[in-house]
Design a protein around this motif. Sequence first.
Motif, PDB file in Angstrom:
ATOM      1  N   UNK A 278       0.837  -1.200   0.000  1.00  0.00           N
ATOM      2  CA  UNK A 278       0.000   0.000   0.000  1.00  0.00           C
ATOM      3  C   UNK A 278       0.872   1.250   0.000  1.00  0.00           C
ATOM      4  N   UNK A 279       0.438   2.243  -0.762  1.00  0.00           N
ATOM      5  CA  UNK A 279       1.095   3.555  -0.802  1.00  0.00           C
ATOM      6  C   UNK A 279       0.026   4.597  -0.525  1.00  0.00           C
ATOM      7  N   UNK A 280       0.282   5.465   0.447  1.00  0.00           N
ATOM      8  CA  UNK A 280      -0.703   6.459   0.853  1.00  0.00           C
ATOM      9  C   UNK A 280      -0.191   7.869   0.571  1.00  0.00           C
ATOM     10  N   UNK A 281      -1.050   8.689  -0.013  1.00  0.00           N
ATOM     11  CA  UNK A 281      -0.743  10.094  -0.290  1.00  0.00           C
ATOM     12  C   UNK A 281      -1.772  10.946   0.444  1.00  0.00           C
ATOM     13  N   UNK A 282      -1.302  11.803   1.336  1.00  0.00           N
ATOM     14  CA  UNK A 282      -2.215  12.664   2.097  1.00  0.00           C
ATOM     15  C   UNK A 282      -1.726  14.101   2.052  1.00  0.00           C
TER      16      UNK A 282
END
Length: 522
Positions: A278-282
């Motif tokens: 998983x890769x998260x961008x916030x």
Amino acid sequence: MNIGDTSSSRAGSLWRGLLFAVVATALALAARLTLFETMLGTRTPFLFFYISLAASAWYGGFPAGMLATVLGSVAGAYYFMSPRFSLYADRPLDHLETLIFILTGAFMSFLYGSLITARRRVEAEAAERRRAEASLSAADRRKDEFLATLAHELRNPLAPISNSLEILRRAKDDKTKLKTVAIIERQLRQMVHLVEDLMDVARITQNKIVLRKRSVLIGEAVQNAIDSVKSSMDEKHQRLEVSFSPAYLRVNGDMTRLTQIFTNILANASKYSDDGGAIRVTTDADNGHVRIAVQDEGIGISAEALPKVFRMFEQDSAVIDRSQGGLGIGLGLVKRLVEMHDGTVTAASAGPGRGSEFVVTLPLIEQEEEAPAAAAQETAPTVAHYRILIVDDSVDSALTLGWLLEAQGHEVKSASDGPSAIAAVGSFVPDFILLDIGLPGMNGYEVCKKLRQLPQLKDTAIIAQTGFGQPQDFQRSKETGFDAHLVKPVTIEALEKIFQNLHPLHPPPSGTESRGTPSQPS
């Protein structure tokens, strides 16, 4: 060693020398009073103090030698001159001996001080030379590692491209051909990205990157980056989680460079994460700044490598060992580009195997009211067909570009050097000339100047298509008379955009028909 450490070391050395002078003078006095008092009496009052003087000057240099001189002259006059236990001497010979002792002490202090200073200078130069040699050795090692990695990175896309070309030769069904073409396109994009990063390193090193700043939506830059790396993430079945809050955050920046920043960070996150990760961008805003965080569950960063992660050509050994280690320039570019936008970028990781997080912080600008979406009122653009002359000494490059342009309906001729280009326009007056700079014999600048002198080309646009992409190359082509400058590899989309931009000056010829059969270079 820094300046503070050097000053502290010198102060310590000074005090040790002065203490040595005091101790040496005291020992000389004690020896003279206890061991040789009966033998010498008031004769040669400075004999032993010459020894303490020489030792002090040798050990502590000028300050210690002068202190030993002063102490020795006082002790000698007080204890061993007549009258004793008085600083007054009544014999002229005693005055002369005192003067000789003081002059000798000053000379020896100066001499040994100069020798010590010279010795320290030599030692400092030797230490600096050793540091320079170690730095050069480290730089040479990084250069070798970089060249080896560069060769590896270039071979990575070349292998599937070579295999795909062989598959195309043997493929019978269109489905296989389409899949193979997609592989070639993807690997070619990787090579182009690699070359562009290398060119950006050169531009940044020479301070020649110019930002075209304007008010841009930061979410749009991030979305552009996501679109660029989405296919590689899909290949590895990685999950991308994106959260923009609040929306419509704007910064003063160059959209192309901002996209490059987040593309490099996202590409790294994908590259160093396992399949299915998983890769998260916030994003969030606070105190007039927007904070964009990219988190992954990948290989992480060691504590030793974390402080060096944004250095050019520096990589963690765990990264280098992976099959797609990269050149170690992507994050270095990110840092420089973020700083050029008055922002900061940080990296954090709990350690190897525990993922990493990269955070970009940029200053926000005053919010602008979002304009309502305009109704789709534009009509489909009219397709223009032009007469185009390609001048390139690479026959394959001219041939393939000519095929693509002819498939768009343009009439194309080609030439391989300056003289043949000048001869070609005698019977073929083009609307656009795509002119390479690095031509044999007569270079592209010289060819452009000669073509500009021909009256039949007064309405012809000359476009540079070249591998030279430094700012000075753009400036020189403009000064020479080129209407536009494109860096190879040139895409059809880029050419069509140039054609459209120059369209008012160069309208399409009437009655030109679409030609679908590729022509051979003339």
